[in-house]
Each structure stands twice: as structure tokens, then as C-alpha cells.
Design a protein around this motif. Structure first.
Motif, PDB file in Angstrom:
ATOM      1  N   HIS A   1      26.148 -16.078   7.014  1.00 56.55           N
ATOM      2  CA  HIS A   1      27.609 -16.135   7.008  1.00 56.55           C
ATOM      3  C   HIS A   1      28.119 -16.977   8.177  1.00 56.55           C
ATOM      4  O   HIS A   1      29.062 -17.757   8.030  1.00 56.55           O
ATOM      5  CB  HIS A   1      28.200 -14.725   7.074  1.00 56.55           C
ATOM      6  N   LEU A   2      27.476 -16.815   9.330  1.00 54.40           N
ATOM      7  CA  LEU A   2      27.839 -17.622  10.489  1.00 54.40           C
ATOM      8  C   LEU A   2      27.605 -19.108  10.219  1.00 54.40           C
ATOM      9  O   LEU A   2      28.416 -19.952  10.581  1.00 54.40           O
ATOM     10  CB  LEU A   2      27.019 -17.208  11.715  1.00 54.40           C
ATOM     11  N   ARG A   3      26.489 -19.397   9.574  1.00 52.70           N
ATOM     12  CA  ARG A   3      26.178 -20.806   9.294  1.00 52.70           C
ATOM     13  C   ARG A   3      27.204 -21.413   8.344  1.00 52.70           C
ATOM     14  O   ARG A   3      27.655 -22.537   8.552  1.00 52.70           O
ATOM     15  CB  ARG A   3      24.774 -20.937   8.709  1.00 52.70           C
ATOM     16  N   ALA A   4      27.591 -20.661   7.315  1.00 55.50           N
ATOM     17  CA  ALA A   4      28.600 -21.166   6.377  1.00 55.50           C
ATOM     18  C   ALA A   4      29.928 -21.407   7.102  1.00 55.50           C
ATOM     19  O   ALA A   4      30.589 -22.431   6.893  1.00 55.50           O
ATOM     20  CB  ALA A   4      28.784 -20.188   5.226  1.00 55.50           C
TER      21      ALA A   4
ATOM     22  N   ALA B   1      26.597 -27.502  13.115  1.00 53.48           N
ATOM     23  CA  ALA B   1      26.741 -26.113  12.660  1.00 53.48           C
ATOM     24  C   ALA B   1      25.530 -25.290  13.073  1.00 53.48           C
ATOM     25  O   ALA B   1      25.667 -24.152  13.548  1.00 53.48           O
ATOM     26  CB  ALA B   1      26.940 -26.063  11.150  1.00 53.48           C
ATOM     27  N   ASP B   2      24.350 -25.849  12.895  1.00 49.14           N
ATOM     28  CA  ASP B   2      23.133 -25.128  13.294  1.00 49.14           C
ATOM     29  C   ASP B   2      23.119 -24.855  14.793  1.00 49.14           C
ATOM     30  O   ASP B   2      22.721 -23.774  15.235  1.00 49.14           O
ATOM     31  CB  ASP B   2      21.887 -25.914  12.894  1.00 49.14           C
ATOM     32  N   ASP B   3      23.564 -25.835  15.584  1.00 52.03           N
ATOM     33  CA  ASP B   3      23.645 -25.637  17.034  1.00 52.03           C
ATOM     34  C   ASP B   3      24.644 -24.538  17.382  1.00 52.03           C
ATOM     35  O   ASP B   3      24.394 -23.711  18.260  1.00 52.03           O
ATOM     36  CB  ASP B   3      24.048 -26.939  17.739  1.00 52.03           C
ATOM     37  N   LEU B   4      25.785 -24.526  16.675  1.00 52.64           N
ATOM     38  CA  LEU B   4      26.798 -23.498  16.921  1.00 52.64           C
ATOM     39  C   LEU B   4      26.253 -22.106  16.613  1.00 52.64           C
ATOM     40  O   LEU B   4      26.466 -21.159  17.371  1.00 52.64           O
ATOM     41  CB  LEU B   4      28.038 -23.762  16.065  1.00 52.64           C
ATOM     42  N   VAL B   5      25.551 -21.984  15.486  1.00 51.81           N
ATOM     43  CA  VAL B   5      24.999 -20.687  15.093  1.00 51.81           C
ATOM     44  C   VAL B   5      23.945 -20.235  16.099  1.00 51.81           C
ATOM     45  O   VAL B   5      23.925 -19.063  16.512  1.00 51.81           O
ATOM     46  CB  VAL B   5      24.416 -20.737  13.667  1.00 51.81           C
ATOM     47  N   GLN B   6      23.099 -21.151  16.500  1.00 53.86           N
ATOM     48  CA  GLN B   6      22.067 -20.797  17.474  1.00 53.86           C
ATOM     49  C   GLN B   6      22.693 -20.312  18.778  1.00 53.86           C
ATOM     50  O   GLN B   6      22.287 -19.287  19.333  1.00 53.86           O
ATOM     51  CB  GLN B   6      21.153 -21.995  17.732  1.00 53.86           C
ATOM     52  N   GLU B   7      23.685 -21.025  19.251  1.00 50.36           N
ATOM     53  CA  GLU B   7      24.332 -20.637  20.497  1.00 50.36           C
ATOM     54  C   GLU B   7      25.069 -19.303  20.345  1.00 50.36           C
ATOM     55  O   GLU B   7      25.032 -18.458  21.245  1.00 50.36           O
ATOM     56  CB  GLU B   7      25.299 -21.737  20.959  1.00 50.36           C
TER      57      GLU B   7
ATOM     58  N   THR C   1      30.601 -11.521  15.749  1.00 48.68           N
ATOM     59  CA  THR C   1      29.832 -12.767  15.896  1.00 48.68           C
ATOM     60  C   THR C   1      30.658 -13.986  15.495  1.00 48.68           C
ATOM     61  O   THR C   1      30.498 -15.063  16.074  1.00 48.68           O
ATOM     62  CB  THR C   1      28.518 -12.709  15.101  1.00 48.68           C
ATOM     63  N   PHE C   2      31.565 -13.830  14.507  1.00 53.43           N
ATOM     64  CA  PHE C   2      32.438 -14.947  14.134  1.00 53.43           C
ATOM     65  C   PHE C   2      33.333 -15.321  15.308  1.00 53.43           C
ATOM     66  O   PHE C   2      33.576 -16.503  15.562  1.00 53.43           O
ATOM     67  CB  PHE C   2      33.291 -14.579  12.919  1.00 53.43           C
ATOM     68  N   ALA C   3      33.838 -14.328  16.020  1.00 51.83           N
ATOM     69  CA  ALA C   3      34.681 -14.603  17.191  1.00 51.83           C
ATOM     70  C   ALA C   3      33.873 -15.329  18.266  1.00 51.83           C
ATOM     71  O   ALA C   3      34.379 -16.270  18.896  1.00 51.83           O
ATOM     72  CB  ALA C   3      35.273 -13.304  17.737  1.00 51.83           C
ATOM     73  N   ILE C   4      32.639 -14.925  18.468  1.00 50.01           N
ATOM     74  CA  ILE C   4      31.778 -15.608  19.443  1.00 50.01           C
ATOM     75  C   ILE C   4      31.569 -17.063  19.028  1.00 50.01           C
ATOM     76  O   ILE C   4      31.711 -17.982  19.835  1.00 50.01           O
ATOM     77  CB  ILE C   4      30.422 -14.880  19.582  1.00 50.01           C
ATOM     78  N   LEU C   5      31.249 -17.290  17.758  1.00 52.74           N
ATOM     79  CA  LEU C   5      31.014 -18.652  17.271  1.00 52.74           C
ATOM     80  C   LEU C   5      32.281 -19.492  17.394  1.00 52.74           C
ATOM     81  O   LEU C   5      32.241 -20.632  17.857  1.00 52.74           O
ATOM     82  CB  LEU C   5      30.543 -18.631  15.811  1.00 52.74           C
TER      83      LEU C   5
ATOM     84  N   SER D   1      34.922 -16.542   3.843  1.00 50.73           N
ATOM     85  CA  SER D   1      34.124 -15.511   4.508  1.00 50.73           C
ATOM     86  C   SER D   1      34.529 -14.093   4.123  1.00 50.73           C
ATOM     87  O   SER D   1      33.849 -13.146   4.488  1.00 50.73           O
ATOM     88  CB  SER D   1      34.209 -15.680   6.023  1.00 50.73           C
ATOM     89  N   GLY D   2      35.648 -13.950   3.442  1.00 52.26           N
ATOM     90  CA  GLY D   2      36.047 -12.648   2.926  1.00 52.26           C
ATOM     91  C   GLY D   2      36.667 -11.693   3.922  1.00 52.26           C
ATOM     92  O   GLY D   2      36.773 -10.500   3.653  1.00 52.26           O
ATOM     93  N   PHE D   3      37.113 -12.193   5.066  1.00 57.02           N
ATOM     94  CA  PHE D   3      37.778 -11.321   6.025  1.00 57.02           C
ATOM     95  C   PHE D   3      39.193 -11.033   5.543  1.00 57.02           C
ATOM     96  O   PHE D   3      39.822 -11.867   4.885  1.00 57.02           O
ATOM     97  CB  PHE D   3      37.841 -11.969   7.417  1.00 57.02           C
ATOM     98  N   SER D   4      39.712  -9.865   5.885  1.00 54.90           N
ATOM     99  CA  SER D   4      41.108  -9.555   5.594  1.00 54.90           C
ATOM    100  C   SER D   4      41.970 -10.416   6.521  1.00 54.90           C
ATOM    101  O   SER D   4      41.484 -10.962   7.521  1.00 54.90           O
ATOM    102  CB  SER D   4      41.389  -8.070   5.839  1.00 54.90           C
TER     103      SER D   4
END
Length: 194
Positions: free
Chosen positions: A37-40, A52-58, A80-84, A146-149
Motif C-alpha cells: 500500500h505504501l508503494r502504491a 517510490a521505492d526509495d520513499l518506501v524504504q526510507e 506509515t502513510f504519514a511517515i512516507l 488507498s481507501g482512507f476515510s
């Protein structure tokens, strides 16, 4: 040299971080489930698979490092979305300071070639997403993809819920116009000057 326990100071020491704790394994499993989900989300934000891969890894590293601050049973995806998102914005600010912006190149990137006869492809949607203003792209990715409210998305983005609803509505309208071939150019400058 005597240790803290022997000297009677009672100082609590954190256990050796190399020794896995039961809560670390639970956290690791939960973190692994949100990585796709983070990668998407990262691909939608950045438009570049490598970035995107770098962002997810970090983001995963930052989440792991801050795992003691995560409350088990709360929304790992939102956390984790907030962190990304925060890391992505930091990277944008850093790159903005490091490079000069060529306005002509930006204008050429915002132009969408008219192709009403061609079939709609997933690539068209990805291209259209990248033409949205960043805050609208983020909003539609959080709520639509991502399906968040609206409330969760507003918390992640750090804005009022009404602002999030407005951004999503405007992003959807912009996407519909672009994908229907009604707009050759998303006039970002006009939107920002209001």
C-alpha cells in the motif's frame, strides 16, 4: 566499574536492540502487510517507480526506528502513510533548494497531447495524476486509491476534513476533464493564483 544495578541507582536500561522482542516481531509482520500500500501511494505521489521505492524504504526504516512510539492495535497504514508523506515533502523541499526550475520544461510537462480516438489506458491515468496539483494528487490517492476515510486522510495530510473533501472533489473533476480529452492543459498556474 560497577553497573547501575549493582550501584543501586535503579536506572532502567533498554534491552539490547539486537535481541528480538516479541512485540518487534508483531510490529514487523504488521509493517510488512502495509508495504504494498505504501508503494502504491509513493508511486502515485512521485510518479517515478525508482523514487517510490526509495520513499518506501526510507519510510519503513523510519517506522522501524520509531516502533516504540507506535501503539499496537492502532492504524498502522495511516501511521506509515504519514511517515512516507512527510519524508516525500522533505525530499521535495530539499530538491527544490538544490535545483533551478526551468519554467519552459514545466509547461511542456503539463501539456497533454489530444488523443480522443485512443483507448484509455492505465498509463493515461498515471499521466493525468501527475498533472494534478500535488495536494490534489495526494488527496485523491489517499481517499480514492488507498481507501482512507476523509477524516483519516485529513489527519495524514495535516489539514481540516473540509479541505480534504474539497481537494478530492477538485482532483476528481480535473481527472475527469483530462481523461475525457476536454482539457489539453491543466492550468496549474491559474489554480494557484486564486
Amino acid at each position: 566499574m560497577p553497573d547501575a544495578k549493582a550501584s543501586g541507582t535503579g536506572a532502567a536500561e533498554r534491552p539490547d536492540p539486537s535481541i528480538p522482542r516479541p512485540e518487534d516481531e508483531s510490529f514487523r509482520r504488521e509493517l510488512l502487510t502495509v508495504l504494498p500500500h505504501l508503494r502504491a501511494f509513493a508511486r502515485g505521489l512521485s510518479g517515478r517507480p525508482d523514487f517510490a521505492d526509495d520513499l518506501v524504504q526510507e519510510a519503513a526504516i523510519k517506522a522501524w526506528t520509531a516502533r516504540d512510539r507506535y501503539t499496537a492495535g492502532t492504524n498502522m497504514r495511516a501511521w506509515t502513510f504519514a511517515i512516507l508523506r512527510n519524508h516525500y515533502l522533505s525530499e521535495l523541499r530539499k530538491s527544490k533548494r538544490q535545483t533551478d526550475l526551468d519554467e519552459g520544461a514545466v509547461e511542456r510537462m503539463l501539456v497533454m497531447e489530444a488523443d480522443q480516438e485512443g483507448p484509455l489506458h492505465l498509463g493515461d491515468m498515471e499521466t493525468a495524476l501527475q498533472k494534478l496539483a500535488p495536494e490534489r494528487r495526494e488527496a485523491v490517492l489517499l481517499v480514492g486509491a488507498s481507501g482512507f476515510s476523509y477524516e483519516e486522510a485529513a489527519d495524514i495530510a495535516g489539514c481540516p476534513i473540509g479541505t480534504m473533501k474539497s481537494r478530492v472533489a477538485r482532483a476528481r473533476a480535473d481527472l475527469a476533464r483530462m481523461l475525457n480529452g476536454e482539457a489539453e492543459l491543466l492550468e496549474v498556474g491559474e489554480h494557484r493564483s486564486r
